[in-house]
Each structure stands twice: as C-alpha cells, then as structure tokens.
Design a protein around this motif. Structure first.
Motif, PDB file in Angstrom:
ATOM      1  N   VAL A  24       0.834  -1.211   0.000  1.00 10.62           N
ATOM      2  CA  VAL A  24       0.000   0.000   0.000  1.00 10.62           C
ATOM      3  C   VAL A  24       0.863   1.253   0.000  1.00 10.62           C
ATOM      4  O   VAL A  24       0.713   2.144  -0.846  1.00 10.62           O
ATOM      5  CB  VAL A  24      -0.940  -0.014   1.222  1.00 10.62           C
ATOM      6  N   LEU A  25       1.797   1.308   0.960  1.00 11.27           N
ATOM      7  CA  LEU A  25       2.653   2.486   1.057  1.00 11.27           C
ATOM      8  C   LEU A  25       3.509   2.636  -0.195  1.00 11.27           C
ATOM      9  O   LEU A  25       3.718   3.745  -0.701  1.00 11.27           O
ATOM     10  CB  LEU A  25       3.540   2.358   2.304  1.00 11.27           C
ATOM     11  N   LEU A  58       1.378   4.034  -2.942  1.00 14.50           N
ATOM     12  CA  LEU A  58       1.063   5.433  -2.636  1.00 14.50           C
ATOM     13  C   LEU A  58       2.230   6.331  -2.994  1.00 14.50           C
ATOM     14  O   LEU A  58       2.075   7.365  -3.660  1.00 14.50           O
ATOM     15  CB  LEU A  58       0.719   5.568  -1.153  1.00 14.50           C
ATOM     16  N   LEU A  92       2.796   6.702  -6.687  1.00 10.24           N
ATOM     17  CA  LEU A  92       1.833   7.604  -7.326  1.00 10.24           C
ATOM     18  C   LEU A  92       2.079   9.054  -6.932  1.00 10.24           C
ATOM     19  O   LEU A  92       1.920   9.967  -7.738  1.00 10.24           O
ATOM     20  CB  LEU A  92       0.409   7.213  -6.926  1.00 10.24           C
ATOM     21  N   LEU A  93       2.457   9.254  -5.649  1.00  8.49           N
ATOM     22  CA  LEU A  93       2.501  10.626  -5.139  1.00  8.49           C
ATOM     23  C   LEU A  93       3.749  11.384  -5.558  1.00  8.49           C
ATOM     24  O   LEU A  93       3.678  12.583  -5.816  1.00  8.49           O
ATOM     25  CB  LEU A  93       2.417  10.628  -3.605  1.00  8.49           C
ATOM     26  N   VAL A 151       3.526  13.287  -8.750  1.00  5.93           N
ATOM     27  CA  VAL A 151       2.571  14.385  -8.583  1.00  5.93           C
ATOM     28  C   VAL A 151       3.211  15.516  -7.784  1.00  5.93           C
ATOM     29  O   VAL A 151       3.041  16.704  -8.110  1.00  5.93           O
ATOM     30  CB  VAL A 151       1.294  13.869  -7.885  1.00  5.93           C
ATOM     31  N   TYR A 198       4.920  23.510 -10.634  1.00  5.03           N
ATOM     32  CA  TYR A 198       3.821  24.452 -10.844  1.00  5.03           C
ATOM     33  C   TYR A 198       3.926  25.619  -9.870  1.00  5.03           C
ATOM     34  O   TYR A 198       3.784  26.788 -10.258  1.00  5.03           O
ATOM     35  CB  TYR A 198       2.492  23.715 -10.672  1.00  5.03           C
ATOM     36  N   LEU A 250      -6.651  13.288  -4.699  1.00  4.28           N
ATOM     37  CA  LEU A 250      -5.457  13.139  -3.875  1.00  4.28           C
ATOM     38  C   LEU A 250      -5.826  12.806  -2.437  1.00  4.28           C
ATOM     39  O   LEU A 250      -5.174  11.974  -1.790  1.00  4.28           O
ATOM     40  CB  LEU A 250      -4.624  14.425  -3.923  1.00  4.28           C
ATOM     41  N   LEU A 270      -6.827   9.199  -2.259  1.00  2.71           N
ATOM     42  CA  LEU A 270      -5.642   8.334  -2.310  1.00  2.71           C
ATOM     43  C   LEU A 270      -4.925   8.316  -0.960  1.00  2.71           C
ATOM     44  O   LEU A 270      -4.679   7.251  -0.369  1.00  2.71           O
ATOM     45  CB  LEU A 270      -4.707   8.861  -3.405  1.00  2.71           C
ATOM     46  N   SER A 329      -5.052   5.233   1.956  1.00  6.05           N
ATOM     47  CA  SER A 329      -3.774   4.574   2.253  1.00  6.05           C
ATOM     48  C   SER A 329      -3.398   4.749   3.718  1.00  6.05           C
ATOM     49  O   SER A 329      -2.963   3.804   4.380  1.00  6.05           O
ATOM     50  CB  SER A 329      -2.661   5.152   1.380  1.00  6.05           C
ATOM     51  N   HIS A 374      -5.421   2.562   5.958  1.00  7.48           N
ATOM     52  CA  HIS A 374      -4.904   1.191   5.908  1.00  7.48           C
ATOM     53  C   HIS A 374      -3.657   1.053   6.780  1.00  7.48           C
ATOM     54  O   HIS A 374      -3.514   0.097   7.548  1.00  7.48           O
ATOM     55  CB  HIS A 374      -4.568   0.841   4.459  1.00  7.48           C
ATOM     56  N   LEU A 375      -2.745   2.045   6.681  1.00  7.63           N
ATOM     57  CA  LEU A 375      -1.491   1.965   7.449  1.00  7.63           C
ATOM     58  C   LEU A 375      -1.758   2.044   8.946  1.00  7.63           C
ATOM     59  O   LEU A 375      -1.150   1.310   9.735  1.00  7.63           O
ATOM     60  CB  LEU A 375      -0.554   3.098   7.027  1.00  7.63           C
TER      61      LEU A 375
END
Lengths: 321, 99
Positions: free
Chosen positions: A193-194, A197, A200-201, A204, A211, B73, B76, B80, B83-84
C-alpha cells in the motif's frame, strides 16, 4: 451582509481560541508523541488563520514547512530519542546520577511573560493608521519582473533577505549533520500500500513543485513553497526505504545543497560589479534572473529539507570500500 | 443562476452532514478500527460532495479540474493512511472491539 460578518467573526474567534487551546495543550502534554500531533494540528489551524488574514503565501509555507516537514522532523527526532533510550537500558548504564541542577520553574515563566508584555506594548503602540510599504511596492512592481508582490519583495526588492535565509538553512543542515547522529535507514519493505502510494505521489509532488515555482511569478507560490513540496517528496521516499545512489551521495548532493546560496552569491557579485548595487537587477532581464534564482533555491530547499530528516551525511563510495 | 446556487448549497450542506457524522463517529466510536471507518467514510463522501458543490460554481473548467484533483489526492492519501494506521494497530496487538 450582517449575517456574513457575524459568521466571519464567529469563525475567526473559534479559530483564535482553537489556536490558543492547541498551543497550551501541546506545551503541557507529557506524552511527546501526542504533543507533536497537537503541534501539527496547531500548524494547520495557523495556516487557516493566515488564509483568513488574506496571506495565502504565508499560509502555504506554514502548512508545508510549519506543519508538515517540522512534524516529520520532530517525529524522526522522537524515534531517535526512543531508540537511544532503549540502547542505554540494554547496555545497563544507569541514567546520569548526581545532583540535578534545575533552574527554578518560575524563571522561564517570568522571561516569557516579560517578552509577551513587551511585544504587546509594541503592537499596541503602533500608529493606528500606518500606511506601510505596500503602495511603494505596487508603484515599482512593473520594474520588478514579476507581478506577484510577495515574490517581488522576496526575490527583488529585498532579495538579500532571501540570500541570508538560504545560508541559514544550509547552516542548520551543517549543524544537524555535524552532531553525528545515525542516518535514518529503513531496511524493511514498506508494503504494497505504502509503496504504491509513494510511487503515485512522488511524480505528482514533483509536478506540483514545478507548478508552484512557475506560478510564483504572478500568484501565491514561489521557491519556499515549491521547495518544501519537493522536500516532502524526499521525506516520503526516505521513509519508504529509498536511499540515494552511492555515486550521488558525495559531490552531486553537496552541489544540490549549495546551489541556491551559490547562485544567489554569484548574482550578488555580478550585480555589484555591473551596476554597483547589490542584487539590483536590470528591469528588462529581472523576470528571467528571478526565475533562475528561484529554481536554484527550490532545488536547494527541497534537498536540504529532505537531508535534515536524514540526520547525517549519507554513506558514499569511500565509506563502502 | 439561482438554480445552480440552490444545487451547490444543497451539495455543501449534504457534505457538511457527512463531516458532522464522521466527527461524531470519531469522538464516540469505541476503538481505533471503527473510528477509522467513520473518519474515512466522512472524509471521502463529505469532501466529494463539497468538491462537487464548489465545482458547479467554478469559473472555468481548469478550476473545476483542480478541485477534482484535490478530491482524488485526498481519497488516495486518506485510504492509504487509514490502511497503514489499521495495520499498525493490528501489529501492536490492539484487539478488535467486541460488544
């Protein structure tokens, strides 16, 4: 209209009382972990207060640095504190004996109260209808190369302040690293999971940082906000077990750390030699020069903030052989 | 124009109801797992309703897109982190609440 004003007044009063309450709880809380969580909540409410005061630049910086990164640093310090305590217990060394010389409890209270009284006196004795410098800033905004007044002040009119801030950040890192703690290393796998995450992060976050850097020229944003987002990406990576490639740990890392200060100093020398005035850019090129300065500063701020969490210089090639 | 105002008002109030329910759950539920349940449901749906309520008032498609991005975001990160936290609580041996 009355109702809107009343609503705003209620909201701001609740915000102020909440800030005071969180601050007192964070100070009085005996459990350090809980105190840190309260401090982070305090930082987020403080960011809301800055938004309420029409200062979105400060709010962004407070939320990212004051609440986010400082919170992460405090938690890392707490983890270090706990592991050193358990090490001492395992080694069987008793805590330092001897008479503890504790300063009297009333001393800090008296000092803080006098500081608060002095600050209150100064604030209350300010002239009620002070003009400030915002008219002057607005008048010379056209020559500054950017259209966001905050960026114009930070990177043009008073850019030596920002130069000194960059050096302060570098000195802070040198101080932390020279204390010689153990480097933060997470060897265990972060779990799916981490891991997902962070995968993905991080792209971004890099996009958001770019930006913020770009938008700083005409809207709230700029080097410090952008750099702290970049630093947050670094903190996430470090916490999930990523470490810097050994070849990058020596010279490239140091170059990234000093890039901001070095670019500022180079710019200062050139403007001093060319125009005879420290950090005063020709207005035709000011926009470009500010963007170069901000880019270098963003990289340095991001890398420095992540390196602060690391706690000590990462091992490089020489250490391995 | 008026219709859109009513629509976004209704969506914002519905979102606020979800936030209120989530906060109540966070304060009143018996253990960490049920509290997480209340919190994440409220954050996801409540924030989603708020975002839609604001997006129908947005001046441009880019502004609406940014609002949507915020929601995605938070979804997400929120799911997460929930869950953690739950995983960490299980590892520490915190028992599930039983009546």
């Amino acid at each position: 209209m009355e109702a809107v004003i009343l609503l705003q007044w209620t909201f701001n009063t609740l915000l102020g009382l909440g800030l005071l309450w969180l601050a007192s709880r964070a100070l009085a809380c005996p459990d350090l972990f809980r105190a840190i969580v309260l401090f982070v909540a305090f930082g987020l409410l403080l960011a809301l207060a800055w938004v309420s005061l029409d200062a979105p630049d400060v709010a962004l910086a407070e939320a990212a640095i004051g609440a986010g990164l400082t919170g992460a640093l405090l938690l890392a310090a707490l983890a270090g504190l706990r592991s050193s305590e358990t090490n001492e217990k395992v080694a069987g060394q008793p805590a330092k004996e001897g008479p503890k010389v504790r300063p009297p409890q009333w001393l800090p209270v008296v000092v803080l109260l006098s500081v608060a009284a002095g600050l209150g006196y100064v604030v209350l004795s300010l002239p009620p209808d002070a003009v400030g410098l915002s008219a002057q800033v607005a008048a010379s905004l056209e020559t500054s190369g950017v259209s966001n007044p905050v960026t114009a002040v930070l990177l043009n009119f008073r850019s030596y302040d920002t130069l000194l801030e960059m050096v302060v950040l570098l000195l802070a890192l040198l101080g932390v690293w020279s204390l010689g703690g153990t480097a933060l290393r997470r060897e265990t796998a972060p779990g799916p999971v981490l891991d997902t995450l962070v995968r993905l992060l991080v792209p971004v976050l890099i996009l958001v940082a770019s930006y913020l850097l770009w938008v700083g020229a005409h809207a709230p944003g700029g080097a410090f906000q952008s750099g702290s987002v970049l630093g947050a990406a670094g903190v996430l990576l470090l916490l999930t077990g990523w470490h810097l490639h050994a070849g990058l740990a020596a010279l490239p890392l140091r170059l990234a750390l000093v890039a901001g200060s070095a670019t500022f100093l180079t710019m200062a020398v050139f403007t001093l030699l060319g125009e005879g005035k420290l950090l005063e850019y020709p207005s035709a090129q000011a926009g470009t020069l500010i963007l170069i300065l901000e880019t270098a500063a963003t990289v340095s701020i991001g890398v420095t903030l992540a390196a602060l969490l690391l706690g000590s210089p990462p091992p490089n090639n020489k250490d391995h052989t | 124009m008026i219709l859109i105002d009513y629509l976004s008002g209704a969506l914002l109030i519905a979102g606020a109801v979800f936030f209120l329910a989530g906060t109540l759950g966070l304060l009143r539920f018996p253990d960490v797992y049920t509290r997480l349940h209340a919190l994440t449901k409220a954050d996801n749906v409540g924030l989603g309703l708020m975002v839609v309520g604001l997006a129908v008032q947005a001046e441009s498609w880019t502004a609406a897109g940014k609002l949507l991005l915020i929601w995605l975001l938070v979804l997400l990160a929120g799911s997460s982190v929930a869950h953690l936290v739950a995983g960490g609580a299980l590892q520490r041996g915190i028992q599930l609440w039983k009546r």
